[in-house]
Design a protein around this motif. Structure first.
Motif, PDB file in Angstrom:
ATOM      1  N   THR A   1       0.832  -1.210   0.000  1.00  0.00           N
ATOM      2  CA  THR A   1       0.000   0.000   0.000  1.00  0.00           C
ATOM      3  C   THR A   1       0.862   1.253   0.000  1.00  0.00           C
ATOM      4  N   GLU A   2       1.953   1.216   0.758  1.00  0.00           N
ATOM      5  CA  GLU A   2       2.871   2.357   0.788  1.00  0.00           C
ATOM      6  C   GLU A   2       3.422   2.639  -0.606  1.00  0.00           C
ATOM      7  N   ALA A   3       3.807   1.604  -1.322  1.00  0.00           N
ATOM      8  CA  ALA A   3       4.340   1.785  -2.669  1.00  0.00           C
ATOM      9  C   ALA A   3       3.275   2.339  -3.614  1.00  0.00           C
ATOM     10  N   ALA A   4       2.053   1.837  -3.486  1.00  0.00           N
ATOM     11  CA  ALA A   4       0.969   2.293  -4.367  1.00  0.00           C
ATOM     12  C   ALA A   4       0.609   3.758  -4.093  1.00  0.00           C
ATOM     13  N   LEU A   5       0.505   4.127  -2.822  1.00  0.00           N
ATOM     14  CA  LEU A   5       0.176   5.507  -2.472  1.00  0.00           C
ATOM     15  C   LEU A   5       1.276   6.466  -2.904  1.00  0.00           C
ATOM     16  N   THR A   6       2.525   6.030  -2.754  1.00  0.00           N
ATOM     17  CA  THR A   6       3.641   6.860  -3.196  1.00  0.00           C
ATOM     18  C   THR A   6       3.560   7.123  -4.693  1.00  0.00           C
ATOM     19  N   LEU A   7       3.276   6.082  -5.450  1.00  0.00           N
ATOM     20  CA  LEU A   7       3.216   6.211  -6.906  1.00  0.00           C
ATOM     21  C   LEU A   7       2.069   7.126  -7.334  1.00  0.00           C
ATOM     22  N   VAL A   8       0.865   6.851  -6.838  1.00  0.00           N
ATOM     23  CA  VAL A   8      -0.304   7.631  -7.257  1.00  0.00           C
ATOM     24  C   VAL A   8      -0.226   9.061  -6.737  1.00  0.00           C
ATOM     25  N   GLY A   9       0.045   9.214  -5.430  1.00  0.00           N
ATOM     26  CA  GLY A   9       0.116  10.550  -4.856  1.00  0.00           C
ATOM     27  C   GLY A   9       1.248  11.369  -5.434  1.00  0.00           C
ATOM     28  N   GLY A  10       2.392  10.735  -5.645  1.00  0.00           N
ATOM     29  CA  GLY A  10       3.543  11.447  -6.196  1.00  0.00           C
ATOM     30  C   GLY A  10       3.299  11.942  -7.609  1.00  0.00           C
ATOM     31  N   LEU A  11       2.673  11.108  -8.431  1.00  0.00           N
ATOM     32  CA  LEU A  11       2.396  11.521  -9.809  1.00  0.00           C
ATOM     33  C   LEU A  11       1.358  12.637  -9.856  1.00  0.00           C
ATOM     34  N   LEU A  12       0.359  12.577  -8.985  1.00  0.00           N
ATOM     35  CA  LEU A  12      -0.639  13.652  -8.928  1.00  0.00           C
ATOM     36  C   LEU A  12       0.000  14.967  -8.487  1.00  0.00           C
ATOM     37  N   PHE A  13       0.893  14.880  -7.504  1.00  0.00           N
ATOM     38  CA  PHE A  13       1.578  16.091  -7.032  1.00  0.00           C
ATOM     39  C   PHE A  13       2.484  16.644  -8.130  1.00  0.00           C
ATOM     40  N   ALA A  14       3.195  15.789  -8.802  1.00  0.00           N
ATOM     41  CA  ALA A  14       4.089  16.236  -9.873  1.00  0.00           C
ATOM     42  C   ALA A  14       3.325  16.894 -11.011  1.00  0.00           C
ATOM     43  N   ALA A  15       2.062  16.516 -11.185  1.00  0.00           N
ATOM     44  CA  ALA A  15       1.265  17.072 -12.276  1.00  0.00           C
ATOM     45  C   ALA A  15       0.901  18.535 -12.050  1.00  0.00           C
ATOM     46  N   GLN A  16       1.040  19.019 -10.804  1.00  0.00           N
ATOM     47  CA  GLN A  16       0.703  20.415 -10.496  1.00  0.00           C
ATOM     48  C   GLN A  16       1.882  21.317 -10.881  1.00  0.00           C
ATOM     49  N   LYS A  17       2.076  21.508 -12.164  1.00  0.00           N
ATOM     50  CA  LYS A  17       3.240  22.256 -12.645  1.00  0.00           C
ATOM     51  C   LYS A  17       3.132  23.753 -12.385  1.00  0.00           C
TER      52      LYS A  17
END
Length: 430
Positions: free
Chosen positions: A190-206
């Motif tokens: 779950t930690e790996a999945a949340l990191t991936l999804v949350g990180g990509l969403l955060f990175a999208a806020q350019k």
């Protein structure tokens, strides 16, 4: 790039600190919500590793060692991640970082479930820790861009401190529930999945990420000055190492104390009281319009923290220890918040993400060292001897802070020195 120019009405809205005004900052919610999701796994990682490896090996010693390797790796690599984010942009670093972290975390899970030797778990723990996304420092850097020169900066620092503490309340509970009721590997997966999804969403806020300085032809400007070269940052690193010693020492010593009185279930309650003190003080700090200079506030707050931590080892009852833990938690928040606030005046905007990661890495490193030393003290000395670690760590850090507090004075605005030739950023003089 989004404009940071504010109208007179906007300026008046930020003339007084307050969480309501802070959260109405234009564009704030676009990075706050995904940022919270992306930083949540940070609080799940260590406990998820401990519970999984202990289940597969039957050894808390092996589990703690693998988790410690992860923590040290994160602390050592975090500043370089921050430096790359300052030079190339947060998105350019975060996207590959979360991909690597998710892959490394899943590899560590697979190795543990297949009874791999301990050295293989150590090998997988290194990239897992090194690739932990530094979302907290990145969020702080974004606040710095949105609130440049605003009195709400101290409120933002308090808000981030409370958010961090909240994640360390929710994260361990979520990891424990997943590992004990679903599967021992569920926490790390779950930690790996949340990191991936949350990180990509955060990175999208350019639109809200700090801008990267470029040359006329569009290439990133060369920077040779690291945040670590700022004397004040080095002083703050020492003070944050001391704060890390409190977190690590409390984790081990509270568990040992609860076990020694035959009430192991009290551990969670006592640590919850400690965390609650931190959160309450953080909320209060953000609501106060401070008139005292941050350098002086840090010295006073840290002296109070060292005094409170020095009394922990004297506690002979759960009630007294809970009261002292609450007091220690209430002293930590002002020191953390003021330290992060000082970064704005000490460090040029182009190196602030790196500066924040040095501080978070210092807390992690201090915590890892304190866990090890406090555990040895509890095993080899007397029950409660582990509480000597927070006392020693904060007293040493306080002595350093008092001796070098003059280095926390920010550079005069506008006074810079250009280093070298060509297209290079000016470096502030301390």
């Amino acid at each position: 790039m989004a404009s940071t120019v504010t109208t007179s009405k906007d300026s008046a809205a930020t003339s007084r600190p307050g969480y309501g005004r802070l959260l109405r900052t234009r564009g704030a919610w676009t990075f706050l919500l995904p940022g919270f999701a992306a930083r949540q796994p940070f609080a799940m990682l260590t406990l998820s590793i401990v519970l999984l490896v202990q289940h597969t090996t039957g050894s808390y010693g092996a589990a703690g060692a693998v988790a410690a390797v992860t923590g040290v790796s994160m602390a050592l690599f975090a500043p370089y991640t921050g430096r790359l984010a300052d030079r190339h942009g947060q998105r350019a670093v975060l996207v590959p970082g979360v991909l690597v972290h998710a892959a490394a975390g899943l590899a560590l899970t697979a190795l543990a479930l297949n009874d791999a030797p301990l050295w293989a778990l150590f090998a997988a723990a290194v990239p897992t820790g090194a690739s932990v996304p530094q979302v907290g420092p990145m969020v702080r850097a974004r606040w710095g861009v949105r609130l440049k020169g605003s009195p709400l900066m101290a409120t933002a620092a308090a808000f981030e401190s409370v958010t961090d503490e909240f994640t360390f309340v929710v994260g361990p509970l979520l990891a424990t529930a997943l590992c004990t009721t679903v599967d021992p590997s569920a926490g790390l997966v779950t930690e790996a999945a949340l990191t991936l999804v949350g990180g990509l969403l955060f990175a999208a806020q350019k639109g809200t990420q700090p801008p990267v300085a470029t040359t006329a032809d569009g290439h990133p400007r060369v920077r040779h000055a690291s945040a670590l070269r700022v004397p004040g940052v080095r002083v703050l690193i020492v003070t944050f190492l001391g704060i890390g010693s409190v977190f690590g020492g409390m984790q081990v010593s509270l568990a040992a104390f609860s076990e020694s009185i035959g009430e192991p279930g009290l551990n969670g309650v006592l640590y919850g009281v400690f965390a609650a003190g931190n959160m309450l003080a953080g909320l209060a700090c953000g609501a106060i319009a401070w008139k005292v200079a941050p350098q002086r506030r840090l010295v006073v707050a840290y002296a109070a923290l060292a005094l409170a931590a020095s009394a922990l080892w004297t506690a002979d009852s759960a009630l007294l220890l809970g009261a002292l833990g609450l007091l220690v938690g209430m002293c930590i928040a002002p020191a953390l918040i003021t330290g992060y606030t000082l970064v704005e005046s000490l460090v040029p905007a182009g190196a602030r993400t790196e500066a924040f990661t040095w501080l978070t890495g210092a807390v992690a490193l201090g915590q890892a060292a304190a866990v090890t030393v406090a555990g040895q003290f509890e095993d080899r000395l007397w029950d409660g001897a582990g509480f000597l670690v927070p006392m020693g760590g904060t007293l040493l850090a306080l002595a350093t802070l008092l001796a070098l507090r003059s280095r926390l004075a920010g550079a005069p605005r506008g006074r810079t020195v250009a280093r070298g030739m060509g297209h290079r950023e000016p470096v502030a003089v301390d």
